[in-house]
Write a protein that holds these residues in place. Sequence first.
Motif, PDB file in Angstrom:
ATOM      1  N   ILE A 168       0.832  -1.314  -0.019  1.00 54.15           N
ATOM      2  CA  ILE A 168      -0.088   0.115   0.083  1.00 54.15           C
ATOM      3  C   ILE A 168       0.932   1.229  -0.139  1.00 54.15           C
ATOM      4  O   ILE A 168       0.664   2.246  -0.800  1.00 54.15           O
ATOM      5  CB  ILE A 168      -1.071  -0.051   1.276  1.00 54.15           C
ATOM      6  N   ASN A 169       1.940   1.228   0.838  1.00 57.94           N
ATOM      7  CA  ASN A 169       2.802   2.447   0.741  1.00 57.94           C
ATOM      8  C   ASN A 169       3.540   2.763  -0.193  1.00 57.94           C
ATOM      9  O   ASN A 169       4.057   3.750  -0.668  1.00 57.94           O
ATOM     10  CB  ASN A 169       3.676   2.364   2.211  1.00 57.94           C
ATOM     11  N   ARG A 197       2.522   1.965  -3.420  1.00 59.58           N
ATOM     12  CA  ARG A 197       1.680   2.834  -4.428  1.00 59.58           C
ATOM     13  C   ARG A 197       1.432   4.086  -3.811  1.00 59.58           C
ATOM     14  O   ARG A 197       1.347   4.981  -4.863  1.00 59.58           O
ATOM     15  CB  ARG A 197       0.441   1.897  -4.350  1.00 59.58           C
ATOM     16  N   ARG A 198       1.364   4.355  -2.513  1.00 59.88           N
ATOM     17  CA  ARG A 198       1.123   5.547  -2.061  1.00 59.88           C
ATOM     18  C   ARG A 198       2.335   6.634  -2.262  1.00 59.88           C
ATOM     19  O   ARG A 198       2.021   7.966  -2.360  1.00 59.88           O
ATOM     20  CB  ARG A 198       0.731   5.445  -0.705  1.00 59.88           C
ATOM     21  N   PHE A 199       3.325   6.381  -2.083  1.00 59.20           N
ATOM     22  CA  PHE A 199       4.657   7.172  -1.881  1.00 59.20           C
ATOM     23  C   PHE A 199       5.583   6.583  -3.061  1.00 59.20           C
ATOM     24  O   PHE A 199       6.317   5.687  -2.688  1.00 59.20           O
ATOM     25  CB  PHE A 199       5.303   6.903  -0.548  1.00 59.20           C
TER      26      PHE A 199
END
Length: 106
Positions: free
Chosen positions: A98-99, A101-103
């Motif tokens: 998730i991180n 894709r987010r950062f």
Amino acid sequence: VSDVSDLSELQSEIRAFADLRDWQQFHTPKNLAMAITGEAGELAAEFQWLTADESMALTPEQHEAVRLEIADVAIYLLRLADVLGVDVEHAVRDKLAINERRFLAT
Ligand SMILES: [Mg+2]
């Protein structure tokens, strides 16, 4: 021995420690979440009055105190995951994805 079974083994040892002392009754998710917060506070307290440079050059005594507070946080975190049936390694890998894709890395 994989990391997964190491964590499961630790969780079994922590569970046995609690069972022998009849502490399961206190190990509700709410209490364990609060215990994690308390121990995280104790960990932070070890660094409270240090400068950034001092925090990167701990004395052996400071390092040992930090090491034991890291253990306290980890014990309660592993116990909470055990009580809730959370696979810690799986959860960490999911959150890392998730991180990622987010950062986005540049
Ligand atoms: Mg502690």
